[in-house]
Design an enzyme around this catalytic site. Sequence first.
Site, PDB file in Angstrom:
ATOM      1  NE  ARG A  51     -81.454 -23.847  28.940  1.00 49.88           N
ATOM      2  CZ  ARG A  51     -82.229 -22.807  29.140  1.00 49.88           C
ATOM      3  NH1 ARG A  51     -81.866 -21.877  29.994  1.00 49.88           N
ATOM      4  NH2 ARG A  51     -83.370 -22.663  28.514  1.00 49.88           N
ATOM      5  CG  ASP A 177     -82.290 -15.987   3.506  1.00 51.21           C
ATOM      6  OD1 ASP A 177     -83.329 -16.648   3.360  1.00 51.21           O
ATOM      7  OD2 ASP A 177     -82.266 -14.758   3.406  1.00 51.21           O
ATOM      8  CG  HIS A 178     -85.899 -20.807   5.051  1.00 51.04           C
ATOM      9  ND1 HIS A 178     -86.073 -19.860   6.012  1.00 51.04           N
ATOM     10  CD2 HIS A 178     -87.071 -20.915   4.406  1.00 51.04           C
ATOM     11  CE1 HIS A 178     -87.304 -19.408   5.955  1.00 51.04           C
ATOM     12  NE2 HIS A 178     -87.941 -20.028   4.991  1.00 51.04           N
ATOM     13  CE  LYS A 182     -89.080 -20.649   0.245  1.00 48.99           C
ATOM     14  NZ  LYS A 182     -89.991 -21.731   0.638  1.00 48.99           N
ATOM     15  CD  GLU A 216     -95.284 -14.803   6.433  1.00 48.37           C
ATOM     16  OE1 GLU A 216     -94.982 -15.839   7.012  1.00 48.37           O
ATOM     17  OE2 GLU A 216     -94.920 -13.676   6.806  1.00 48.37           O
ATOM     18  CG  ASP A 235     -89.327 -11.703  10.614  1.00 50.57           C
ATOM     19  OD1 ASP A 235     -88.441 -12.329  11.225  1.00 50.57           O
ATOM     20  OD2 ASP A 235     -90.411 -12.215  10.265  1.00 50.57           O
ATOM     21  CG  HIS A 240     -86.424 -14.476   3.975  1.00 51.83           C
ATOM     22  ND1 HIS A 240     -85.405 -15.345   4.253  1.00 51.83           N
ATOM     23  CD2 HIS A 240     -87.258 -14.547   5.040  1.00 51.83           C
ATOM     24  CE1 HIS A 240     -85.615 -15.916   5.416  1.00 51.83           C
ATOM     25  NE2 HIS A 240     -86.734 -15.441   5.918  1.00 51.83           N
ATOM     26  CE  LYS A 331     -95.141 -12.169  10.209  1.00 48.35           C
ATOM     27  NZ  LYS A 331     -94.879 -13.436   9.509  1.00 48.35           N
TER      28      LYS A 331
HETATM   29  P1  NAP Z   1     -87.024 -22.400  20.702  1.00 46.18           P
HETATM   30  O1  NAP Z   1     -88.198 -23.222  20.322  1.00 46.18           O
HETATM   31  O2  NAP Z   1     -87.185 -21.400  21.813  1.00 46.18           O
HETATM   32  O3  NAP Z   1     -85.843 -23.395  21.078  1.00 46.18           O
HETATM   33  C1  NAP Z   1     -84.667 -22.962  21.682  1.00 46.18           C
HETATM   34  C2  NAP Z   1     -83.789 -24.157  21.943  1.00 46.18           C
HETATM   35  O4  NAP Z   1     -82.586 -23.710  22.570  1.00 46.18           O
HETATM   36  C3  NAP Z   1     -84.394 -25.196  22.852  1.00 46.18           C
HETATM   37  O5  NAP Z   1     -83.999 -26.477  22.413  1.00 46.18           O
HETATM   38  C4  NAP Z   1     -83.751 -24.879  24.196  1.00 46.18           C
HETATM   39  O6  NAP Z   1     -83.768 -26.030  25.020  1.00 46.18           O
HETATM   40  C5  NAP Z   1     -82.340 -24.484  23.745  1.00 46.18           C
HETATM   41  N1  NAP Z   1     -81.637 -23.626  24.703  1.00 46.18           N
HETATM   42  C6  NAP Z   1     -82.076 -22.482  25.278  1.00 46.18           C
HETATM   43  N2  NAP Z   1     -81.143 -21.984  26.108  1.00 46.18           N
HETATM   44  C7  NAP Z   1     -80.081 -22.828  26.042  1.00 46.18           C
HETATM   45  C8  NAP Z   1     -78.807 -22.854  26.666  1.00 46.18           C
HETATM   46  N3  NAP Z   1     -78.416 -21.916  27.544  1.00 46.18           N
HETATM   47  N4  NAP Z   1     -77.968 -23.867  26.371  1.00 46.18           N
HETATM   48  C9  NAP Z   1     -78.329 -24.830  25.483  1.00 46.18           C
HETATM   49  N5  NAP Z   1     -79.521 -24.856  24.863  1.00 46.18           N
HETATM   50  C10 NAP Z   1     -80.386 -23.863  25.130  1.00 46.18           C
HETATM   51  O7  NAP Z   1     -86.448 -21.570  19.462  1.00 46.18           O
HETATM   52  P2  NAP Z   1     -86.614 -21.904  17.900  1.00 46.18           P
HETATM   53  O8  NAP Z   1     -87.904 -21.348  17.427  1.00 46.18           O
HETATM   54  O9  NAP Z   1     -86.327 -23.339  17.666  1.00 46.18           O
HETATM   55  O10 NAP Z   1     -85.486 -20.968  17.246  1.00 46.18           O
HETATM   56  C11 NAP Z   1     -84.112 -21.291  17.314  1.00 46.18           C
HETATM   57  C12 NAP Z   1     -83.327 -20.302  16.449  1.00 46.18           C
HETATM   58  O11 NAP Z   1     -83.785 -20.396  15.104  1.00 46.18           O
HETATM   59  C13 NAP Z   1     -83.540 -18.841  16.839  1.00 46.18           C
HETATM   60  O12 NAP Z   1     -82.355 -18.130  16.554  1.00 46.18           O
HETATM   61  C14 NAP Z   1     -84.626 -18.375  15.875  1.00 46.18           C
HETATM   62  O13 NAP Z   1     -84.579 -16.981  15.644  1.00 46.18           O
HETATM   63  C15 NAP Z   1     -84.238 -19.137  14.632  1.00 46.18           C
HETATM   64  N6  NAP Z   1     -85.347 -19.377  13.706  1.00 46.18           N
HETATM   65  C16 NAP Z   1     -86.450 -20.053  14.102  1.00 46.18           C
HETATM   66  C17 NAP Z   1     -87.471 -20.296  13.193  1.00 46.18           C
HETATM   67  C18 NAP Z   1     -88.695 -21.089  13.576  1.00 46.18           C
HETATM   68  O14 NAP Z   1     -89.529 -21.300  12.707  1.00 46.18           O
HETATM   69  N7  NAP Z   1     -88.838 -21.529  14.801  1.00 46.18           N
HETATM   70  C19 NAP Z   1     -87.363 -19.817  11.881  1.00 46.18           C
HETATM   71  C20 NAP Z   1     -86.211 -19.135  11.498  1.00 46.18           C
HETATM   72  C21 NAP Z   1     -85.211 -18.925  12.423  1.00 46.18           C
HETATM   73  P3  NAP Z   1     -83.618 -25.958  26.618  1.00 46.18           P
HETATM   74  O15 NAP Z   1     -84.590 -24.934  27.099  1.00 46.18           O
HETATM   75  O16 NAP Z   1     -83.894 -27.339  27.056  1.00 46.18           O
HETATM   76  O17 NAP Z   1     -82.209 -25.557  26.868  1.00 46.18           O
END
Ligand code: NAP
Length: 483
Positions: A51, A177-178, A182, A216, A235, A240, A331
């Site tokens: 956004r 599932d990353h 690996k 972890e 989680d 995993h 953890k």
């Molecule tokens: P994050 O840091 O909160 O990022 C969310 C992203 O979504 C931001 O770019 C945000 O940008 C965008 N967004 C939010 N609302 C939106 C909307 N209505 N329209 C378009 N874009 C929108 O989350 P994240 O940690 O990257 O995680 C993303 C996904 O990956 C989640 O499902 C999470 O469970 C999964 N995941 C994350 C990790 C990790 O290590 N971070 C690991 C495994 C899985 P704006 O606010 O500018 O819209």
Amino acid sequence: MVSRVIPVETFDLVIFGGTGDLARRKILPGLFRRFCSGQMPKEARIIGAARSEMDDAGFRELVRDAIHEFDSKRPDDCPELNGFLECLAYVAVDAKGDGGWNELSALMREGTVRAFYLSVAPSLFGDIAERLHTRGLALRDSRIVVEKPFGRDLASARALNETLALHFHEDQIYRIDHYLGKETVQNLMAVRFGNMLFEPLWNSQYIDHIQITVAETVGVGGRGAYYDKSGAMRDMVQNHLMQLLCLIAMEPPSRFEPDSVRDEKLKVIRALEPVDYHHIVRGQYDKTDTQPGYREHAENPRSHTESYIAMKCHISNWRWAGTPFYMRTGKRLRARASEIAIVFKDTPHSIFDEDAGRHRNTLVIHLQPKEGMELGVTIKEPGPGGMRLIDVPLDMTFQEALGPDVEDVPDAYERLIMDVIRGNQTLFMRGDEVEAAWAWTDPIIEGWEARKEVPKLYDSGSSGPEDALMLMHRDGRKWREIK
Ligand code: NAP
């Protein structure tokens, strides 16, 4: 040894959530590494979508910073960086509204592979899938990549599958599932199915038990509120650890092809017996004089969510009847270490005196921090003094065995994204697999809730609650040390 890099065809990859944590830490630096290796074509286009208002230059700056921060392997003035940044574009798109979709549509090229990576909260998956379809951005051969968590129980996973199925065919959906990306996890399949040595022994007749550990050192930190609704079972175990278990336990697929492999994994999940609750230990890391504990991190003083779990499982089929699979993850443990240990049975009879000692072969597959394999073999202790047996490891740390080029082995996200572009779903979970995994975990979680079970406290920096040690001791076995 020089690794062979086969370039993928050119593509348009839209990353919804392109400014988020996952995109900055993993996806974009991973794509950059594939660009540097020559695998990602220079004509490919990566479009960030979120956004926040930003132009292409702003997004490139954000990605440049992310690469500097999260790709420690490259120098800051790496010559390929500008070429990679040229591939980037950005569109402000609201997943839930109309804004930005026409602009995004205008950027997509005809005749190019299209992939849409949903790196956003799962609550947005349905909105994005629907708009991609109704606005004609997704074509029959386009791919959609969805991140974990894929549901929080069977009902929500099924609903999510149904929503995606309204707009995409199963052969277009890539559930990541990353762990499956690996290198060592794939090597597990190479070791099992590429060698005559192991497969004949790969059953309950020769294997005493299997241990799967994902430990972890970090706590839940800033993710406390999110994690408290999830816990280690949802989680880590449901995805995993169960995926690792499937790869160890599955029958040889007829070919290394998506549905052959996934059919075999599904059979394993369906053959998992329900787990007796006496065979599960849940824990929460305790606070110390100086450090907050789990409940402080979760900001929930009455939390019953587990930050640790250990369990003993059985697979009801001919190959595995009688061989337990022990899984644990947690953890704030002593060390960051993920490994699978296959512990073979004793020899049926020892020809040596008792004081020679008795040893078991163990095949250990290390997933992190260093990827590699180690086979414990029993030999005679060198020197005089008669026959005394000792264990020595046949060690194949990839870095040592394969030389410096192993540095260029893609990490899990890089490999999986390239598989999406190639249209290879082998290392992605199929919808029925995810549902079967939830169908197995749901009753366990419901049981805890019904019994209002409180997790055992364990010290930060330890190897988990005492009861988890007992889980093994009761069976005359012990966990491998976490180090
Ligand atoms: P994050 O840091 O909160 O990022 C969310 C992203 O979504 C931001 O770019 C945000 O940008 C965008 N967004 C939010 N609302 C939106 C909307 N209505 N329209 C378009 N874009 C929108 O989350 P994240 O940690 O990257 O995680 C993303 C996904 O990956 C989640 O499902 C999470 O469970 C999964 N995941 C994350 C990790 C990790 O290590 N971070 C690991 C495994 C899985 P704006 O606010 O500018 O819209």
